[in-house]
Scaffold this motif. Sequence first.
Motif, PDB file in Angstrom:
ATOM      1  N   MET A  75       0.846  -1.214   0.000  1.00  0.00           N
ATOM      2  CA  MET A  75       0.000   0.000   0.000  1.00  0.00           C
ATOM      3  C   MET A  75       0.876   1.257   0.000  1.00  0.00           C
ATOM      4  O   MET A  75       1.923   1.284   0.619  1.00  0.00           O
ATOM      5  CB  MET A  75      -0.898  -0.020   1.238  1.00  0.00           C
ATOM      6  CG  MET A  75      -2.102   0.902   1.092  1.00  0.00           C
ATOM      7  SD  MET A  75      -3.488   0.271   2.094  1.00  0.00           S
ATOM      8  CE  MET A  75      -4.622   1.644   2.029  1.00  0.00           C
ATOM      9  N   ASP A 113     -12.456   2.547  -2.744  1.00  0.00           N
ATOM     10  CA  ASP A 113     -12.421   2.707  -1.291  1.00  0.00           C
ATOM     11  C   ASP A 113     -11.042   3.139  -0.792  1.00  0.00           C
ATOM     12  O   ASP A 113     -10.719   2.991   0.366  1.00  0.00           O
ATOM     13  CB  ASP A 113     -12.863   1.405  -0.603  1.00  0.00           C
ATOM     14  CG  ASP A 113     -12.068   0.202  -1.087  1.00  0.00           C
ATOM     15  OD1 ASP A 113     -11.119   0.411  -1.894  1.00  0.00           O
ATOM     16  OD2 ASP A 113     -12.372  -0.917  -0.686  1.00  0.00           O
ATOM     17  N   VAL A 114     -10.214   3.661  -1.704  1.00  0.00           N
ATOM     18  CA  VAL A 114      -8.887   4.133  -1.302  1.00  0.00           C
ATOM     19  C   VAL A 114      -8.717   5.613  -1.646  1.00  0.00           C
ATOM     20  O   VAL A 114      -8.963   6.049  -2.766  1.00  0.00           O
ATOM     21  CB  VAL A 114      -7.760   3.310  -1.980  1.00  0.00           C
ATOM     22  CG1 VAL A 114      -6.399   3.882  -1.614  1.00  0.00           C
ATOM     23  CG2 VAL A 114      -7.850   1.846  -1.575  1.00  0.00           C
ATOM     24  N   PHE A 173     -10.759  10.159  -5.481  1.00  0.00           N
ATOM     25  CA  PHE A 173     -10.406   8.901  -4.814  1.00  0.00           C
ATOM     26  C   PHE A 173     -10.994   7.758  -5.622  1.00  0.00           C
ATOM     27  O   PHE A 173     -12.008   7.886  -6.288  1.00  0.00           O
ATOM     28  CB  PHE A 173     -10.860   8.872  -3.353  1.00  0.00           C
ATOM     29  CG  PHE A 173     -12.351   8.899  -3.138  1.00  0.00           C
ATOM     30  CD1 PHE A 173     -13.037  10.096  -3.120  1.00  0.00           C
ATOM     31  CD2 PHE A 173     -13.058   7.719  -2.933  1.00  0.00           C
ATOM     32  CE1 PHE A 173     -14.420  10.124  -2.911  1.00  0.00           C
ATOM     33  CE2 PHE A 173     -14.431   7.736  -2.715  1.00  0.00           C
ATOM     34  CZ  PHE A 173     -15.115   8.950  -2.710  1.00  0.00           C
ATOM     35  N   ASP A 174     -10.285   6.656  -5.563  1.00  0.00           N
ATOM     36  CA  ASP A 174     -10.595   5.526  -6.418  1.00  0.00           C
ATOM     37  C   ASP A 174     -11.232   4.424  -5.559  1.00  0.00           C
ATOM     38  O   ASP A 174     -10.544   3.795  -4.760  1.00  0.00           O
ATOM     39  CB  ASP A 174      -9.284   5.037  -7.063  1.00  0.00           C
ATOM     40  CG  ASP A 174      -9.570   4.035  -8.170  1.00  0.00           C
ATOM     41  OD1 ASP A 174     -10.747   3.794  -8.480  1.00  0.00           O
ATOM     42  OD2 ASP A 174      -8.588   3.493  -8.725  1.00  0.00           O
ATOM     43  N   ALA A 194      -1.883   6.493   1.507  1.00  0.00           N
ATOM     44  CA  ALA A 194      -3.223   6.020   1.133  1.00  0.00           C
ATOM     45  C   ALA A 194      -4.025   5.679   2.384  1.00  0.00           C
ATOM     46  O   ALA A 194      -3.485   5.193   3.378  1.00  0.00           O
ATOM     47  CB  ALA A 194      -3.109   4.806   0.232  1.00  0.00           C
ATOM     48  N   ILE A 195      -5.317   5.962   2.316  1.00  0.00           N
ATOM     49  CA  ILE A 195      -6.217   5.691   3.443  1.00  0.00           C
ATOM     50  C   ILE A 195      -7.377   4.839   2.926  1.00  0.00           C
ATOM     51  O   ILE A 195      -7.996   5.189   1.912  1.00  0.00           O
ATOM     52  CB  ILE A 195      -6.814   7.006   4.001  1.00  0.00           C
ATOM     53  CG1 ILE A 195      -5.716   7.983   4.401  1.00  0.00           C
ATOM     54  CG2 ILE A 195      -7.736   6.732   5.188  1.00  0.00           C
ATOM     55  CD1 ILE A 195      -6.241   9.373   4.698  1.00  0.00           C
ATOM     56  N   GLY A 196      -7.661   3.744   3.603  1.00  0.00           N
ATOM     57  CA  GLY A 196      -8.838   2.942   3.267  1.00  0.00           C
ATOM     58  C   GLY A 196     -10.084   3.623   3.808  1.00  0.00           C
ATOM     59  O   GLY A 196     -10.136   3.958   4.984  1.00  0.00           O
ATOM     60  N   VAL A 197     -11.055   3.878   2.949  1.00  0.00           N
ATOM     61  CA  VAL A 197     -12.224   4.648   3.376  1.00  0.00           C
ATOM     62  C   VAL A 197     -13.524   3.836   3.324  1.00  0.00           C
ATOM     63  O   VAL A 197     -14.620   4.407   3.340  1.00  0.00           O
ATOM     64  CB  VAL A 197     -12.364   5.955   2.548  1.00  0.00           C
ATOM     65  CG1 VAL A 197     -11.239   6.918   2.902  1.00  0.00           C
ATOM     66  CG2 VAL A 197     -12.380   5.683   1.050  1.00  0.00           C
ATOM     67  N   THR A 198     -13.405   2.516   3.283  1.00  0.00           N
ATOM     68  CA  THR A 198     -14.580   1.642   3.230  1.00  0.00           C
ATOM     69  C   THR A 198     -15.576   1.970   4.353  1.00  0.00           C
ATOM     70  O   THR A 198     -16.768   2.133   4.121  1.00  0.00           O
ATOM     71  CB  THR A 198     -14.153   0.164   3.382  1.00  0.00           C
ATOM     72  OG1 THR A 198     -13.060  -0.062   2.495  1.00  0.00           O
ATOM     73  CG2 THR A 198     -15.289  -0.775   3.029  1.00  0.00           C
ATOM     74  N   LYS A 199     -15.030   2.104   5.561  1.00  0.00           N
ATOM     75  CA  LYS A 199     -15.849   2.392   6.742  1.00  0.00           C
ATOM     76  C   LYS A 199     -16.684   3.663   6.548  1.00  0.00           C
ATOM     77  O   LYS A 199     -17.867   3.717   6.895  1.00  0.00           O
ATOM     78  CB  LYS A 199     -14.897   2.555   7.933  1.00  0.00           C
ATOM     79  CG  LYS A 199     -15.546   2.905   9.253  1.00  0.00           C
ATOM     80  CD  LYS A 199     -14.463   3.201  10.314  1.00  0.00           C
ATOM     81  CE  LYS A 199     -14.991   4.109  11.398  1.00  0.00           C
ATOM     82  NZ  LYS A 199     -13.919   4.852  12.062  1.00  0.00           N
ATOM     83  N   ASP A 213      -5.894   8.417  -1.772  1.00  0.00           N
ATOM     84  CA  ASP A 213      -4.436   8.562  -1.782  1.00  0.00           C
ATOM     85  C   ASP A 213      -4.056  10.040  -1.678  1.00  0.00           C
ATOM     86  O   ASP A 213      -4.400  10.833  -2.557  1.00  0.00           O
ATOM     87  CB  ASP A 213      -3.870   7.948  -3.069  1.00  0.00           C
ATOM     88  CG  ASP A 213      -2.343   7.930  -3.068  1.00  0.00           C
ATOM     89  OD1 ASP A 213      -1.745   8.376  -2.065  1.00  0.00           O
ATOM     90  OD2 ASP A 213      -1.755   7.483  -4.069  1.00  0.00           O
TER      91      ASP A 213
END
Length: 167
Positions: free
Chosen positions: A1, A105-106, A102-103, A5-10, A108
Amino acid sequence: MKPFAIGVTKLIKDPASVIHFELQGTLKDAYVTFSKVADDELVVVSGVVESVHQGLLVSGEIKTRWQGSCVRCLEDASGVVKVHFRELFEPEGVGEEDTYHFDGDVLDLTELAKDFVVLELPIVPLCASDCKGLCVTCGQNLNEGTCDCTKDDIDPRWSKLSSLSDG
Ligand SMILES: [Zn+2]
Ligand SMILES: [Zn+2]
């Protein structure tokens, strides 16, 4: 990763939530003519991501160090870069071309971090705000000591006046 980058699913599942983040990494090619953030310099990006109607709103702070050459004395110069940001990221394929995206759920932040850091880099870096620079005649670094050029260059007609004013 990627480091920024930040996972934004939540956040996408629960738009009422927020994500706090503190990311560390390095940036490539963050430079202006006379100063830069070195490729191995640590860059810290911290802040919060919130869900808004148009996308994700990211606000926070970027901290790192710049380095370069003092434009007056040509010695190494360096300092702190600290910049605040607040930017909207839209979903890929939505909105204006020139906004951040943003792409899936990520999210960047690499591009944002570089953009904001580059804007903060000194165009005219100085080793110190009171740097005395170099003697234009002999090249002596005047921060380290004086040279004899000034005395020699005085027109003899003024020397009497000069000695008067030197008191
Ligand atoms: Zn200097
Ligand atoms: Zn000199």
